[in-house]
Design a protein around this motif. Structure first.
Motif, PDB file in Angstrom:
ATOM      1  N   VAL A  78       0.844  -1.197   0.000  1.00  0.00           N
ATOM      2  CA  VAL A  78       0.000   0.000   0.000  1.00  0.00           C
ATOM      3  C   VAL A  78       0.878   1.247   0.000  1.00  0.00           C
ATOM      4  O   VAL A  78       2.060   1.211   0.350  1.00  0.00           O
ATOM      5  CB  VAL A  78      -0.941   0.008   1.218  1.00  0.00           C
ATOM      6  CG1 VAL A  78      -1.933  -1.132   1.127  1.00  0.00           C
ATOM      7  CG2 VAL A  78      -0.152  -0.073   2.527  1.00  0.00           C
ATOM      8  N   ALA A  79       0.283   2.363  -0.398  1.00  0.00           N
ATOM      9  CA  ALA A  79       1.028   3.611  -0.540  1.00  0.00           C
ATOM     10  C   ALA A  79       1.222   4.339   0.787  1.00  0.00           C
ATOM     11  O   ALA A  79       2.205   5.048   0.970  1.00  0.00           O
ATOM     12  CB  ALA A  79       0.322   4.527  -1.528  1.00  0.00           C
ATOM     13  N   SER A  80       0.287   4.181   1.706  1.00  0.00           N
ATOM     14  CA  SER A  80       0.347   4.920   2.967  1.00  0.00           C
ATOM     15  C   SER A  80       0.580   3.990   4.150  1.00  0.00           C
ATOM     16  O   SER A  80      -0.068   2.945   4.258  1.00  0.00           O
ATOM     17  CB  SER A  80      -0.950   5.696   3.196  1.00  0.00           C
ATOM     18  OG  SER A  80      -0.984   6.239   4.498  1.00  0.00           O
ATOM     19  N   PRO A  81       1.470   4.362   5.069  1.00  0.00           N
ATOM     20  CA  PRO A  81       1.660   3.536   6.268  1.00  0.00           C
ATOM     21  C   PRO A  81       0.412   3.484   7.138  1.00  0.00           C
ATOM     22  O   PRO A  81       0.255   2.549   7.925  1.00  0.00           O
ATOM     23  CB  PRO A  81       2.829   4.231   6.986  1.00  0.00           C
ATOM     24  CG  PRO A  81       2.851   5.621   6.454  1.00  0.00           C
ATOM     25  CD  PRO A  81       2.382   5.521   5.043  1.00  0.00           C
ATOM     26  N   PHE A  86      11.444   5.882  10.930  1.00  0.00           N
ATOM     27  CA  PHE A  86      10.758   5.978  12.220  1.00  0.00           C
ATOM     28  C   PHE A  86       9.360   6.585  12.063  1.00  0.00           C
ATOM     29  O   PHE A  86       8.411   6.143  12.716  1.00  0.00           O
ATOM     30  CB  PHE A  86      11.582   6.820  13.200  1.00  0.00           C
ATOM     31  CG  PHE A  86      12.853   6.152  13.664  1.00  0.00           C
ATOM     32  CD1 PHE A  86      12.910   4.778  13.826  1.00  0.00           C
ATOM     33  CD2 PHE A  86      13.982   6.903  13.939  1.00  0.00           C
ATOM     34  CE1 PHE A  86      14.075   4.147  14.253  1.00  0.00           C
ATOM     35  CE2 PHE A  86      15.158   6.292  14.364  1.00  0.00           C
ATOM     36  CZ  PHE A  86      15.199   4.910  14.515  1.00  0.00           C
ATOM     37  N   GLU A  87       9.245   7.587  11.199  1.00  0.00           N
ATOM     38  CA  GLU A  87       7.935   8.208  10.982  1.00  0.00           C
ATOM     39  C   GLU A  87       6.967   7.227  10.327  1.00  0.00           C
ATOM     40  O   GLU A  87       5.774   7.200  10.655  1.00  0.00           O
ATOM     41  CB  GLU A  87       8.081   9.465  10.128  1.00  0.00           C
ATOM     42  CG  GLU A  87       8.743  10.627  10.872  1.00  0.00           C
ATOM     43  CD  GLU A  87       8.849  11.868  10.025  1.00  0.00           C
ATOM     44  OE1 GLU A  87       8.587  11.792   8.802  1.00  0.00           O
ATOM     45  OE2 GLU A  87       9.184  12.940  10.577  1.00  0.00           O
ATOM     46  N   THR A  88       7.482   6.406   9.409  1.00  0.00           N
ATOM     47  CA  THR A  88       6.642   5.376   8.784  1.00  0.00           C
ATOM     48  C   THR A  88       6.192   4.357   9.818  1.00  0.00           C
ATOM     49  O   THR A  88       5.014   3.977   9.876  1.00  0.00           O
ATOM     50  CB  THR A  88       7.415   4.667   7.659  1.00  0.00           C
ATOM     51  OG1 THR A  88       7.802   5.619   6.669  1.00  0.00           O
ATOM     52  CG2 THR A  88       6.560   3.577   7.010  1.00  0.00           C
ATOM     53  N   TYR A  89       7.121   3.913  10.640  1.00  0.00           N
ATOM     54  CA  TYR A  89       6.804   2.921  11.689  1.00  0.00           C
ATOM     55  C   TYR A  89       5.770   3.480  12.651  1.00  0.00           C
ATOM     56  O   TYR A  89       4.794   2.798  13.007  1.00  0.00           O
ATOM     57  CB  TYR A  89       8.080   2.548  12.426  1.00  0.00           C
ATOM     58  CG  TYR A  89       7.871   1.586  13.584  1.00  0.00           C
ATOM     59  CD1 TYR A  89       7.675   0.230  13.361  1.00  0.00           C
ATOM     60  CD2 TYR A  89       7.871   2.053  14.900  1.00  0.00           C
ATOM     61  CE1 TYR A  89       7.476  -0.649  14.419  1.00  0.00           C
ATOM     62  CE2 TYR A  89       7.684   1.188  15.962  1.00  0.00           C
ATOM     63  CZ  TYR A  89       7.480  -0.165  15.712  1.00  0.00           C
ATOM     64  OH  TYR A  89       7.282  -1.024  16.767  1.00  0.00           O
TER      65      TYR A  89
END
Length: 248
Positions: A159-162, A183-186
């Motif tokens: 998918v495109a968004s976490p 870290f921001e994605t996690y």
């Protein structure tokens, strides 16, 4: 329309039968290594000296698949008397220590976290982060969406968004410049969430581990749930890891 139907008829069904059927990869493919611990010590020492990744522990006669890039130097140097690479692509494990092997790899299903199977067994959404990767691991993840592998038939999608994801798939040695983005994605993924390290760079830093600007393995930054070794891992190695950890 007629041309499309004709082409479909001529092409036939091209999707891989794995995991229902056994897949045999070409002879040149290097998969799970087999070690002969009875080999002469001087031969083992020579293999360890020649290993560009320092993946071979000559004293304890072990090989770290988290560092190994499957270059085949050890097999060529020993003439197959110490290391022989098989065509077994089912290499994924759920604990980093299990990649340090002396004979065989543990079976992933024996160590997989069962609550993940319950949570994501029907639908699994993945967000991939290339943390300074060379694009080899990324390319072999991308092909999972093609008709041959058809990852979507198992309910697994990228998918495109976490914020839409259940897991983050990390490739590359994680450079200092990519740590914040990682870290921001996690943090954007809702709990419970899964972290998957794909490739030797993500698992151990790969050829760049001596650099002061990359992580010494993803596990030093985030809690990793699934390790998929290789340089890059074969698409079937990735597919096996996803299915064994979440589905089977």
């Amino acid at each position: 329309m007629l041309k499309t139907l004709r082409n479909r008829f001529e092409q036939g069904y091209r999707t891989s039968a794995y995991p229902k059927a056994t897949i045999e990869l070409p002879e040149r493919y290097r998969g799970r290594p087999e070690l002969n611990r009875q080999a002469a010590q001087d031969m083992i020492d020579a293999c360890a000296e020649a290993c560009p990744q320092e993946a071979i522990d000559a004293k304890n006669k072990k090989i770290d698949l988290g560092r190994c890039v499957f270059c085949g130097n050890c097999e060529r140097l020993s003439g197959g008397k110490f290391v022989t690479f098989t065509r077994d692509f089912e290499l994924s494990v759920s604990e980093r220590s299990h990649l340090v092997m002396d004979k065989t790899l543990p079976v992933l299903a024996d160590h997989a976290k069962q609550h993940f199977k319950k949570l994501f067994g029907r639908s699994l959404q993945l967000r991939q982060v290339s943390a300074a990767g060379c694009n080899a691991c990324e390319a072999d993840l991308n092909v999972l969406a093609t008709p041959f592998f058809d990852l979507g038939r198992f309910g697994i999608n990228f998918v495109a968004s976490p914020r839409h994801a259940d897991a983050v798939v990390v490739t590359g040695p994680v450079s200092d410049n990519m740590k914040k983005a990682l870290f921001e994605t996690y943090d954007a993924i809702a709990a419970p969430k899964v972290v998957i390290a794909v490739g030797s760079c993500a698992i151990s830093g790969g050829p760049f581990r001596q650099s002061g600007v990359v992580a010494q393995g993803l596990e030093t930054l985030l809690p990793v749930d699934l390790f998929i070794p290789g340089c890059p891992p074969h698409p079937l190695t990735n597919l096996h890891g996803f299915l064994a950890f979440f589905k089977r």
